[in-house]
Design an enzyme around this catalytic site. Sequence first.
Site, PDB file in Angstrom:
ATOM      1  N   LYS A  74      18.703  17.043  46.176  1.00 15.26           N
ATOM      2  CA  LYS A  74      19.472  18.117  46.818  1.00 15.26           C
ATOM      3  C   LYS A  74      20.775  17.592  47.408  1.00 15.26           C
ATOM      4  CE  LYS A  74      17.882  19.838  50.688  1.00 15.26           C
ATOM      5  NZ  LYS A  74      16.745  18.949  50.462  1.00 15.26           N
ATOM      6  N   THR A  76      22.295  14.810  46.620  1.00 12.50           N
ATOM      7  CA  THR A  76      23.099  14.336  45.488  1.00 12.50           C
ATOM      8  C   THR A  76      23.856  15.500  44.857  1.00 12.50           C
ATOM      9  OG1 THR A  76      21.450  12.617  45.084  1.00 12.50           O
ATOM     10  CG2 THR A  76      22.985  13.077  43.293  1.00 12.50           C
ATOM     11  N   ARG A  97      23.884  16.310  56.669  1.00 12.31           N
ATOM     12  CA  ARG A  97      23.306  15.741  57.882  1.00 12.31           C
ATOM     13  C   ARG A  97      23.320  14.219  57.851  1.00 12.31           C
ATOM     14  NH1 ARG A  97      17.602  17.968  57.291  1.00 12.31           N
ATOM     15  NH2 ARG A  97      18.239  17.702  55.130  1.00 12.31           N
ATOM     16  N   LYS A 108      10.966   8.127  52.518  1.00 14.32           N
ATOM     17  CA  LYS A 108      11.891   9.058  51.886  1.00 14.32           C
ATOM     18  C   LYS A 108      13.200   8.412  51.444  1.00 14.32           C
ATOM     19  CE  LYS A 108      14.203  13.490  52.796  1.00 14.32           C
ATOM     20  NZ  LYS A 108      15.594  13.043  52.810  1.00 14.32           N
ATOM     21  N   ALA A 276      13.922  19.613  58.443  1.00 11.56           N
ATOM     22  CA  ALA A 276      13.647  21.024  58.183  1.00 11.56           C
ATOM     23  C   ALA A 276      12.161  21.356  58.241  1.00 11.56           C
ATOM     24  CB  ALA A 276      14.208  21.427  56.825  1.00 11.56           C
ATOM     25  N   PHE A 304      14.744  20.033  52.676  1.00 14.18           N
ATOM     26  CA  PHE A 304      13.531  20.338  51.924  1.00 14.18           C
ATOM     27  C   PHE A 304      13.702  21.594  51.071  1.00 14.18           C
ATOM     28  CE2 PHE A 304      11.589  17.741  55.465  1.00 14.18           C
ATOM     29  CZ  PHE A 304      11.373  16.636  54.677  1.00 14.18           C
ATOM     30  N   PHE A 384      17.631  14.303  34.510  1.00 13.02           N
ATOM     31  CA  PHE A 384      17.056  12.955  34.407  1.00 13.02           C
ATOM     32  C   PHE A 384      17.056  12.568  32.938  1.00 13.02           C
ATOM     33  CE2 PHE A 384      15.850  13.912  38.635  1.00 13.02           C
ATOM     34  CZ  PHE A 384      15.415  12.752  39.273  1.00 13.02           C
TER      35      PHE A 384
END
Length: 559
Positions: A74, A76, A97, A108, A276, A304, A384
């Site tokens: 997200k 990225t 953020r 993570k 989140a 998220f 990907f």
Amino acid sequence: MSAPNSDIAIARAARKKPIKEIAARLGMGEEDIVPYGHDKAKIAAPFLKSLEGRPDGRLILVTAVNPTPAGEGKTTTTVGLGDGLNRIGKNALICIREASLGPCFGVKGGAAGGGYAQVVPMEEMNLHFTGDFHAITTAHNLLSAMIDNHIYWGNELQIDSRRVTWRRVLDMNDRALRSVVTSLGGVANGFPRETGFDITVASEVMAILCLSADLKDLERRLGDIIVAYRRDKTPVTARDLKADGAMAVLLKDAIQPNLVQTLENNPAFVHGGPFANIAHGCNSVVATRAALKLADYVVTEAGFGADLGAEKFFDIKCRKAGLKPAAAVVVATVRAMKMNGGVAKADLGAENVGAVKAGCANLGRHVENVKGFGVPVVVAINHFSADTEAEIAAVKDYVASLGAEAILCRHWAEGSAGIEDLARKVVELADGGSADFKPIYPDEMGLFEKIETVVKKIYRGAAVTADQSVRDQLSGFEEAGYGNLPVCMAKTQYSFSTDPTLRGAPEGFTVHVREVRLSAGAGFVVAICGQIMTMPGLPSQPAAETIYLNDQGEIEGLF
């Protein structure tokens, strides 16, 4: 273009421009920024004040499907889209953020994007950066210290030590601190009581910093924090303890947005960092508002999946700050669709069109939810290398059946050149004037009914349960004048339900609210659901085990 082995290697090879050159693109002189080295700076308060009265640009939200161990990208995509908009000739700014040290050393990883869609300096951003999180942690714990100190020196406010609700925080995953007893060791150390630690990103001070309009609003909100109750159950605030002024002093620099750049030397604001799943999951209002005055398109993210981040972005941040998003992007991957379709992580490399189709129900739920807020949506398929044409086509066909479009994006490997199609579509949606944004519940709805609305409309649950003590607390909040606040749902990020193993698009489940917390300063009520923890623990093999300095003094293992 062949990518180096890791995000950090790509970031380290970046040709960064001096931060004063990035600032100049936004009309800032050297007096308008406070440099932190050559490649990052804070934006001075007088410059922020000078932006008042300028027209706003268009606000674009990037959200995603429920996260899986396969990764969705997200941030990225947020960075890539910002670069892509600038590439096609638009004036765009990115607002994301800051990273918490807990996940960086846990499981993570960082929060600066990846591949050729990153914000730099990546290493500093994922570590201490400009010290904002340290300031938030210190301000929070100063208040904690002043509570216990007040009780020790005679307790003039008549605080009931059994009803102190303010805990302590630390920016690290540490399950051993979830529940502790303080002030042991005798009379000189005060009165022993049970308390605990949350992670800094769950602190109400973090939420306040991210929702405040300016320094004056910050201090007012800090004073409104309810820290404890007396024996007659009347609240005690940070203002009662005379802590709000000192807390604001500690946060006077932290409230100023941080300016950095992407790998393609486009400006980015990185400010604030609430999670989140346990907080409201959005960057600061100060940064977003400033960006909207400085750019025609502002790309921001919410943490998220859309069930958490996007819902809170719409129902909390936009409601409180008066923001009106023009479009939204839902990020998905073929890999995530396979996992939601029942494929194990180890088998994701093999083509499985059937699993992709089965897993698309999760994507569809998020698309429908975002549309339900009146915001036009496009799906970004984060590419990907193992994705096959048939699998990509399955996602595109499914999204088309929803009346939306899915666009393949190759920004990780190609930078802005790989995301031009999405950038053009976002401009089309944002400029189309079709957004009719509205939160999903009104201010005047009861607090428990607000929780039920989110569970039923967003999660598709059948019912909400809560012990009578929790219902009584909610009623007490309403009687005290807090019934008009929005609710901030704390639950697992891995599922629409409170069961992290329940993937896809489940329905008919029950959500249990085990605890509620009033964040009077931030302006919302937190509903803690299921087994979610406000202080995470480290995994069996934390990322910290493989982070080290090499012989050249460079950081290895950070991602």
